[in-house]
Design a protein around this motif. Structure first.
Motif, PDB file in Angstrom:
ATOM      1  N   ALA A   1       5.425  -8.963   1.340  1.00 23.40           N
ATOM      2  CA  ALA A   1       5.203  -9.170   0.152  1.00 23.40           C
ATOM      3  C   ALA A   1       3.925  -7.839  -0.117  1.00 23.40           C
ATOM      4  N   ALA A   2       3.373  -8.042  -0.083  1.00 24.84           N
ATOM      5  CA  ALA A   2       1.557  -7.250  -0.165  1.00 24.84           C
ATOM      6  C   ALA A   2       2.169  -5.841  -0.109  1.00 24.84           C
ATOM      7  N   GLU A   3       2.461  -5.494   0.784  1.00 19.98           N
ATOM      8  CA  GLU A   3       2.844  -4.144   1.109  1.00 19.98           C
ATOM      9  C   GLU A   3       3.949  -3.822  -0.046  1.00 19.98           C
ATOM     10  N   THR A   4       4.938  -4.345  -0.165  1.00 20.14           N
ATOM     11  CA  THR A   4       5.862  -4.262  -0.881  1.00 20.14           C
ATOM     12  C   THR A   4       5.237  -3.897  -2.839  1.00 20.14           C
ATOM     13  N   VAL A   5       4.165  -4.617  -3.084  1.00 26.77           N
ATOM     14  CA  VAL A   5       4.085  -4.488  -4.279  1.00 26.77           C
ATOM     15  C   VAL A   5       2.716  -3.284  -4.209  1.00 26.77           C
ATOM     16  N   MET A   6       2.156  -3.170  -3.596  1.00 24.98           N
ATOM     17  CA  MET A   6       1.770  -1.918  -3.223  1.00 24.98           C
ATOM     18  C   MET A   6       2.856  -0.625  -3.351  1.00 24.98           C
ATOM     19  N   MET A   7       3.823  -0.486  -2.247  1.00 22.65           N
ATOM     20  CA  MET A   7       4.970   0.898  -2.041  1.00 22.65           C
ATOM     21  C   MET A   7       5.413   0.589  -3.459  1.00 22.65           C
ATOM     22  N   ASN A   8       5.279  -0.372  -4.498  1.00 20.78           N
ATOM     23  CA  ASN A   8       6.456  -0.620  -5.387  1.00 20.78           C
ATOM     24  C   ASN A   8       4.767   0.801  -6.349  1.00 20.78           C
ATOM     25  N   LEU A   9       4.143   0.422  -7.086  1.00 20.16           N
ATOM     26  CA  LEU A   9       3.083   1.210  -7.810  1.00 20.16           C
ATOM     27  C   LEU A   9       2.823   2.816  -7.482  1.00 20.16           C
ATOM     28  N   LEU A  10       2.750   2.880  -6.022  1.00 18.03           N
ATOM     29  CA  LEU A  10       2.450   4.093  -5.700  1.00 18.03           C
ATOM     30  C   LEU A  10       3.519   4.816  -5.376  1.00 18.03           C
ATOM     31  N   CYS A  11       4.658   4.247  -5.729  1.00 22.81           N
ATOM     32  CA  CYS A  11       5.856   5.390  -4.947  1.00 22.81           C
ATOM     33  C   CYS A  11       6.372   5.107  -6.517  1.00 22.81           C
TER      34      CYS A  11
ATOM     35  N   ARG B   1       0.085  -0.284   5.066  1.00 23.75           N
ATOM     36  CA  ARG B   1      -0.249  -1.576   5.609  1.00 23.75           C
ATOM     37  C   ARG B   1      -1.429  -0.467   5.406  1.00 23.75           C
ATOM     38  N   GLU B   2      -1.965   0.177   6.292  1.00 24.42           N
ATOM     39  CA  GLU B   2      -2.844   1.045   6.867  1.00 24.42           C
ATOM     40  C   GLU B   2      -3.590   0.603   5.170  1.00 24.42           C
ATOM     41  N   LEU B   3      -3.715   1.401   3.814  1.00 20.93           N
ATOM     42  CA  LEU B   3      -4.094   1.265   3.302  1.00 20.93           C
ATOM     43  C   LEU B   3      -4.257  -0.121   2.705  1.00 20.93           C
ATOM     44  N   ILE B   4      -4.243  -0.947   2.662  1.00 21.07           N
ATOM     45  CA  ILE B   4      -4.537  -2.636   2.467  1.00 21.07           C
ATOM     46  C   ILE B   4      -5.786  -2.941   3.231  1.00 21.07           C
ATOM     47  N   GLU B   5      -4.808  -2.971   4.293  1.00 20.05           N
ATOM     48  CA  GLU B   5      -6.228  -2.868   5.213  1.00 20.05           C
ATOM     49  C   GLU B   5      -7.387  -2.779   5.132  1.00 20.05           C
ATOM     50  N   SER B   6      -7.805  -0.605   4.956  1.00 19.23           N
ATOM     51  CA  SER B   6      -8.720  -0.613   4.583  1.00 19.23           C
ATOM     52  C   SER B   6      -9.207  -1.105   3.447  1.00 19.23           C
ATOM     53  N   LEU B   7      -8.658  -1.513   2.257  1.00 20.82           N
ATOM     54  CA  LEU B   7      -8.460  -1.796   1.437  1.00 20.82           C
ATOM     55  C   LEU B   7     -10.038  -3.086   1.264  1.00 20.82           C
ATOM     56  N   SER B   8      -9.583  -3.574   2.908  1.00 23.61           N
ATOM     57  CA  SER B   8      -9.859  -5.315   2.892  1.00 23.61           C
ATOM     58  C   SER B   8     -10.613  -5.430   3.328  1.00 23.61           C
ATOM     59  N   ALA B   9     -11.748  -3.952   3.805  1.00 32.28           N
ATOM     60  CA  ALA B   9     -12.932  -4.081   4.061  1.00 32.28           C
ATOM     61  C   ALA B   9     -14.174  -4.967   2.684  1.00 32.28           C
ATOM     62  N   ASP B  10     -13.369  -4.099   2.072  1.00 33.57           N
ATOM     63  CA  ASP B  10     -14.044  -4.637   0.508  1.00 33.57           C
ATOM     64  C   ASP B  10     -13.855  -5.768  -0.429  1.00 33.57           C
ATOM     65  N   TYR B  11     -12.431  -5.669  -0.100  1.00 34.96           N
ATOM     66  CA  TYR B  11     -12.148  -7.154  -1.737  1.00 34.96           C
ATOM     67  C   TYR B  11     -11.007  -7.410   0.146  1.00 34.96           C
ATOM     68  N   PRO B  12     -11.022  -8.967   1.143  1.00 32.62           N
ATOM     69  CA  PRO B  12     -11.002  -9.471   1.605  1.00 32.62           C
ATOM     70  C   PRO B  12      -9.221 -10.658   0.792  1.00 32.62           C
ATOM     71  N   ASP B  13      -9.645 -10.221  -0.074  1.00 35.64           N
ATOM     72  CA  ASP B  13      -8.573 -11.247  -0.648  1.00 35.64           C
ATOM     73  C   ASP B  13      -7.235 -10.874  -1.157  1.00 35.64           C
ATOM     74  N   ILE B  14      -7.347  -9.705  -1.161  1.00 36.57           N
ATOM     75  CA  ILE B  14      -6.257  -8.297  -1.693  1.00 36.57           C
ATOM     76  C   ILE B  14      -4.902  -8.777  -1.731  1.00 36.57           C
ATOM     77  N   LYS B  15      -4.555  -8.816  -0.331  1.00 40.61           N
ATOM     78  CA  LYS B  15      -3.481  -9.320  -0.119  1.00 40.61           C
ATOM     79  C   LYS B  15      -2.043 -10.531  -0.629  1.00 40.61           C
ATOM     80  N   ALA B  16      -3.737 -11.709  -0.846  1.00 37.90           N
ATOM     81  CA  ALA B  16      -2.809 -12.810  -1.555  1.00 37.90           C
ATOM     82  C   ALA B  16      -3.268 -12.445  -2.498  1.00 37.90           C
TER      83      ALA B  16
END
Length: 238
Positions: free
Chosen positions: A140-150, A210-225
């Motif tokens: 679900a988190a990846e789909t939100v990001m994909m829709n935004l970016l693509c 997925r790789e992008l979200i994982e890299s952002l999770s270091a600074d924003y741990p709750d980004i997926k939620a």
């Protein structure tokens, strides 16, 4: 809490919150053979045993026939037998259409739409009024990001939706479950995961997001939620 108990607790919470399965429903679970779809099947088959309102479960697999060869779903069929679930395999020519005839450069979106269409038709033929998909919270988190970016739009995966054209309800019972939880359950329960023979497996836009979200999770741990929560609140208002 062990992994199986947590899975069933989270799936029941999603089913209850969104009224996913009315009494007497017949649910078709789309089973690709991956851990996530098997997890959705396992959870609903187990939930069926103690849920206060009765419902039935079937498993439907759309065989892509990669490279002209049928997929060996025998272990999945045995797994379904142990769960007391009928396993229906629908042969298709999707690999030929997408990779040989059309030679799609970005095949994932078209493939997903065509597989869902086949699943919806087969579900209706089997008398099922609900289709369950194995998308979890990470999807679900990846789909939100994909829709935004693509696509330049803010949208996600609704927990429950009604398809007017098909006259069928689509549910995502794993929407409160992380991929990590699904992986734990799959390992503990020894799910018969079928390795994907897709030629683009692992090299997709989703994998890059997925790789992008994982890299952002270091600074924003709750980004997926936050991504999934914001998208779900949008769907809840619609």
């Amino acid at each position: 809490m062990n992994a199986e108990r947590e899975l069933l607790s989270r799936v029941r919470a999603a089913v209850d919150r969104y009224g996913m399965i009315p009494e007497g429903s017949s649910v078709a679970v789309g089973v690709s053979g991956g851990k996530d779809s098997l997890c959705a099947l396992y959870a609903l088959a187990r939930l069926r045993e103690f849920y206060p309102t009765p419902f039935t479960v079937r498993a439907i697999s759309a065989d892509m026939n990669f490279f002209g060869q049928p997929t060996d779903f025998s272990a999945v069929t045995e797994f379904c037998d142990r769960l007391g679930v009928e396993h229906i395999i629908r042969p298709t020519e999707l690999y030929k259409i997408i990779f040989e005839d059309r030679r799609e450069k970005n095949p994932c979106s078209l493939c997903a739409r065509m597989r869902r269409g086949i699943l919806h038709v087969k579900a209706k033929e089997c008398g099922c009024d609900i289709v369950a998909l194995g998308h979890h919270a990470d999807d679900a988190a990846e789909t939100v990001m994909m829709n935004l970016l693509c696509g330049g739009r803010f949208d996600g995966l609704p927990a429950k939706s009604w398809l007017d054209r098909r006259e069928i309800t689509v549910i995502r019972p794993l929407i409160f479950c992380s991929e990590r939880l699904c992986t734990r359950v799959a390992a503990e329960q020894n799910f018969p995961v079928v390795k994907s023979n897709c030629p683009v497996d692992g090299d997709t836009e989703r994998a890059r997001v997925r790789e992008l979200i994982e890299s952002l999770s270091a600074d924003y741990p709750d980004i997926k939620a936050k991504l999934t929560g914001a998208a779900q609140r949008l769907h809840d208002k619609q």
